[in-house]
Design an enzyme around this catalytic site. Structure first.
Site, mmCIF file in Angstrom:
data_model
loop_
_atom_site.group_PDB
_atom_site.id
_atom_site.type_symbol
_atom_site.label_atom_id
_atom_site.label_comp_id
_atom_site.label_asym_id
_atom_site.label_seq_id
_atom_site.Cartn_x
_atom_site.Cartn_y
_atom_site.Cartn_z
ATOM 1 N N GLY A 132 -87.330 -53.498 50.606
ATOM 2 C CA GLY A 132 -85.308 -53.540 49.566
ATOM 3 C C GLY A 132 -86.016 -55.119 49.403
ATOM 4 C CE1 TYR A 133 -88.311 -57.538 52.317
ATOM 5 C CE2 TYR A 133 -90.123 -59.190 51.391
ATOM 6 C CZ TYR A 133 -89.118 -59.042 52.478
ATOM 7 O OH TYR A 133 -89.622 -58.951 53.641
ATOM 8 C CD GLU A 248 -95.910 -55.716 50.887
ATOM 9 O OE1 GLU A 248 -96.321 -55.078 50.420
ATOM 10 O OE2 GLU A 248 -95.253 -56.235 50.683
#
Length: 403
Positions: A132-133, A248
């Protein structure tokens, strides 16, 4: 654990070879595509057995600490394990955002209680995580996010929305950046863990031009999040969040020594099939032949460079800003590969439906459209260039947002 060499490493190689012979199902040889699907994989049969075996052994995350279920291997042993797995066509069934992004970050910033609770299920591949960015109004300038988490005593009350939350419709948990202090920008962000089954969480899949729905809009309406789900200090989430982004990018670029997703051998065979060869057995199209060689060289150079960067990351206790270089390089190689497949296939590479087209041809156009999102995921190509210029090359700050 210290790096072993010589007889000790030979002994581990023998151990790995024996274990793989006893536990890896031959029916899954070179079938890593099973785990590459964007939808949940049916956990049954040989796949189930293989996943359980790797999860119990901890070799899905071979260098993670054994006290949390990880393999506890050193870098040399992990390399030997990769070599022995490749030799028999074995592949890692334990993956996803929990392994690639959240797990390594939690090992650095989480409390002991958080590690004991969340790391073992990730090691066993039991839970799926989403990120959730980004928000509709906060993409490149991520720190401008507005999803609020209000302190209610024993919990936070979260309201807002996120976008491009990959796999949110299948996820069990979400690691989420929220605003806990509206008076500050970077210093007002906190890193929360949200159970996706909590009332008020609503993911809505987004249909892409490729025909799949790997991304979602995710809405949070009066979602109660326990205080123990705060990772790092209150209002200290920007530091945690940036570190996760490095992990990531390392994963998106094939961190750990893996090559970019371009397969030169497969591309050569496709070109020979559709373009044909000349009387000397060479690809008939001279220009395509030249570009094919360049693609092969780039993919091989990338693989070698990535292996070196991965080794440096282990020596430096984690990935560095160099992941931005590797992320841009891998996305460029992957896009070029997909474009060349479609070009080689010609009309057949543009197929969308019809019995006259093969499964590979139908997949080519979708892959061509899907792969372009890789230049945006994990921070766009342009954002990575900003990071490279500022944090690696040391160029003057131009007040362009980076994260």
């Amino acid at each position: 654990m210290a790096d072993f060499g010589g007889a000790d490493l030979d002994a581990f190689r023998a151990q790995a070879k024996t274990w793989l012979a006893e536990n890896f199902p031959p029916s899954l040889k070179n079938r890593s595509d099973i785990a590459a699907a964007e939808a949940p994989v049916p956990v049954e049969g040989d796949y189930k057995l293989w996943k359980e075996a790797m999860g119990a052994k901890g070799w899905g995350v071979p260098t993670w600490p054994s006290e949390y279920g990880g393999g506890g291997l050193n870098s040399s042993e992990a390399r030997v394990l990769r070599e022995e797995m490749a030799a028999v066509g074995a592949w890692n069934p334990i993956g996803g955002m929990g392994v690639m992004m959240f797990g390594p970050t939690l090992l650095e910033y989480g409390t002991e209680e958080q590690k004991q609770r969340h790391i073992p299920p990730i090691v066993r591949g039991e839970l799926r995580w989403c990120q959730g960015y980004s928000e509709p109004g906060s993409g490149s300038d991520l720190a401008s996010l507005q999803t609020k988490a209000v302190d209610k005593g024993d919990h936070f009350l979260v309201n807002g929305s996120k976008i491009w939350t990959s796999g949110a419709q299948y996820a069990d948990w979400c690691f989420c950046l929220t605003r806990t202090d509206p008076s500050k920008k970077h210093e007002g962000i906190s890193f929360l863990l949200i159970d996706m089954k909590t009332p008020g969480v609503e993911p809505r899949p987004i249909l892409l031009i490729s025909g799949s729905s790997p991304f979602c809009e995710t809405f949070f309406t009066d979602v109660k999040v326990p205080k123990e789900n705060l990772v790092g200090p209150l209002n200290g989430g920007w530091t945690v969040g940036k570190r996760l982004l490095q992990h990531e990018r390392n994963g998106l670029s094939g961190g750990g020594g893996a090559p970019a997703r371009s397969n030169p051998a497969a591309l050569r065979e496709i070109a020979k099939t559709y373009i044909g060869v000349d009387e000397s057995g060479r690809l008939a199209d001279r220009d395509f032949r030249t570009r094919l060689i360049e693609q092969d060289m780039n993919a091989r150079a990338y693989q070698l460079t990535n292996a070196r960067v991965a080794l440096e990351a282990r020596n430096q206790n984690g990935p560095s800003a160099a992941t931005s270089i590797m992320k841009n390089a891998s996305s460029s190689i992957n896009v070029n590969h997909a474009e060349m497949v479609v070009e080689a296939m010609g009309y057949n590479g543009l197929a969308w439906a019809g019995d006259e087209f093969s499964a590979e041809e139908l997949a080519a156009a979708r892959a061509f459209l899907r792969v372009k999102s890789g230049t945006i995921a994990g921070g766009s190509y342009e954002i990575q260039n900003n990071i490279i210029s500022k944090r690696i090359l040391g160029l003057p700050d131009t007040n362009i947002h980076t994260y």
